[in-house]
Design a protein around this motif. Structure first.
Motif, PDB file in Angstrom:
ATOM      1  N   ASN A  63     -55.734  28.027 -35.069  1.00  0.00           N
ATOM      2  CA  ASN A  63     -54.820  27.688 -36.158  1.00  0.00           C
ATOM      3  C   ASN A  63     -54.934  26.192 -36.498  1.00  0.00           C
ATOM      4  O   ASN A  63     -53.926  25.481 -36.544  1.00  0.00           O
ATOM      5  N   ARG A 161     -47.351  21.023 -20.415  1.00  0.00           N
ATOM      6  CA  ARG A 161     -47.257  20.718 -21.848  1.00  0.00           C
ATOM      7  C   ARG A 161     -47.713  19.286 -22.071  1.00  0.00           C
ATOM      8  O   ARG A 161     -47.816  18.519 -21.118  1.00  0.00           O
ATOM      9  N   PRO A 183     -52.399  29.005 -26.213  1.00  0.00           N
ATOM     10  CA  PRO A 183     -52.157  28.500 -27.572  1.00  0.00           C
ATOM     11  C   PRO A 183     -52.049  26.981 -27.557  1.00  0.00           C
ATOM     12  O   PRO A 183     -51.624  26.391 -26.559  1.00  0.00           O
ATOM     13  N   GLU A 185     -50.986  23.510 -30.154  1.00  0.00           N
ATOM     14  CA  GLU A 185     -50.478  23.036 -31.437  1.00  0.00           C
ATOM     15  C   GLU A 185     -51.274  21.786 -31.800  1.00  0.00           C
ATOM     16  O   GLU A 185     -50.953  20.674 -31.373  1.00  0.00           O
ATOM     17  N   ARG A 188     -50.124  18.212 -32.831  1.00  0.00           N
ATOM     18  CA  ARG A 188     -49.607  17.227 -31.862  1.00  0.00           C
ATOM     19  C   ARG A 188     -50.684  16.223 -31.447  1.00  0.00           C
ATOM     20  O   ARG A 188     -50.380  15.249 -30.762  1.00  0.00           O
TER      21      ARG A 188
END
Ligand SMILES: *Cc1c(COP(=O)(O)O)cnc(C)c1O
Length: 361
Positions: A63, A161, A183, A185, A188
């Motif tokens: 993504n 994380r 996954p 992001e 970030r």
């Protein structure tokens, strides 16, 4: 292919058998062109399609937002150690490094060639057995970027994380050994890089994902091959790219998508790691990583003695469990359980571990 041993190698590492079959076919004939993947011009239509498909599959899988460039470069993660500061750390600037192991130390050492560095946290005192908690991280006032290593391949620790960079700054990540294992992001991050040979494909290609806006900030004159902006403008085709590696990576991205994507990989990887860590319960085995920092990619452990470690590795090899010897700096055993490593191999290792402990303990 079903007769192959389980390969726990830390890298280069196991690849999906389906992808190896595809690559075997493509060596002789890529996509019905009559010419093999090693023989096509990188400027020709057939290879351009391979490159476009690899990039599209990568973007879909993780993504990746439109304002990020996806680059396929050479020189391994070790080249990114110096390319990152060369492009983004000005001579009068400071870059922050979170030091969680040997790879982060090497990345830090390269930054010193270009500007000042600040160690925002270090796990050195604890032998890199634990990832620093938020309270132990002290960034400088306005770092050019904050670099961390998401998974520490040698000690078997992994960030649960991302750390938080100061607002004016951005995250740079060496994700060589856990990229696309869960996954992510991308927004970030300013820049993320990964040598392919652990989770993505063959050695010789490095994936770099970076925010395009950063490319406007040239901090010094650099030789062509070291400039991210040049590679981005030329869509990884400034010079001859690592064509075979890009082909295999593209097939691995497609394979990951067919498995159910990154959320499904995260679920499987957690389950696989749990099978192996569960076999360490009791007092025969000791995991190197602190329980709060255990990697889902590399499970590093020891028996009560170096002699038993050697015997473990030897007997495991004979039982078809290959590549379990730990890194030379840590010793013991390391089971690398990357995306393509099958759950059945984790069950086989766990069974072997319990049996070995009964016999030797
Ligand atoms: C293996 C590894 C590297 C080294 O990668 P090369 O492609 O050999 O330069 C760097 N960082 C991490 C986290 C690794 O696991």
């Amino acid at each position: 292919m079903s007769e192959r041993p389980y390969n726990f190698s830390a890298g280069p590492a196991v690849l999906p058998p389906e992808v190896l079959q595809e690559a075997r076919g493509a060596l002789l004939d890529l996509d019905g062109s009559g010419i093999g993947v090693l023989e096509h011009s990188h400027r020709g239509e057939v290879f351009r399609r391979v490159l476009a498909e690899a990039e599209a599959a990568c973007r879909a899988l993780a993504n990746i937002p439109e304002d990020y460039a996806v680059l396929f470069l050479q020189g391994g993660a070790a080249t990114q150690f110096h390319m990152l500061p060369a492009n983004f750390l000005p001579e009068d600037g400071v870059a922050d490094y979170l030091v969680t192991g040997a790879w982060s130390k090497k990345a830090l050492a390269e930054a010193r060639h270009y500007g000042a560095v600040h160690i925002a946290a270090s796990g050195a005192k604890g032998g890199f057995r634990e990832i620093p908690g938020a309270a132990e991280i002290a960034c400088s006032a306005a770092p050019s970027y904050v670099h961390f290593t998401s998974n520490n391949t040698i000690y078997g620790t992994q960030w649960a994380r991302e750390p938080e960079p100061p607002e004016s700054s951005w995250l740079a990540c060496d994700a060589s050994s856990d990229v696309f294992s869960r996954p992510i992001e991308i927004a970030r991050y300013g820049l993320l890089y990964a040598g392919a040979q652990k989770n993505l494909g063959p050695a010789g290609v490095t994936l770099v994902v970076l925010r395009r806006a950063l490319l406007q900030r040239a901090v010094r004159e650099l030789p062509a091959m070291l400039r991210y902006a040049l590679h981005a403008e030329n869509n990884s085709l400034y010079n001859t790219p690592p064509a075979f590696g890009i082909y295999v990576m593209g097939r691995v991205f497609a394979w990951l998508q067919r498995q159910g994507g990154l959320a499904e990989m995260a679920r499987r990887n957690a389950e696989k790691a749990q099978i192996v860590y569960a076999a360490m319960e009791g007092d025969f085995y000791r995991a190197v990583a602190h329980p709060n920092s255990r990697s889902h990619m590399n499970a590093v452990f020891r028996t009560p003695s170096a002699e038993l470690d050697s015997r473990f590795v030897q007997e495991a090899e004979a039982a078809g469990l290959r590549g379990l010897r730990g890194h030379r700096s840590v010793g013991g055993m390391r089971a690398s359980l990357y995306n393509a490593f099958p759950r059945a191999g984790c069950l086989a290792l766990a069974e072997f571990m319990r049996d070995f402990a009964r016999r030797a303990g």
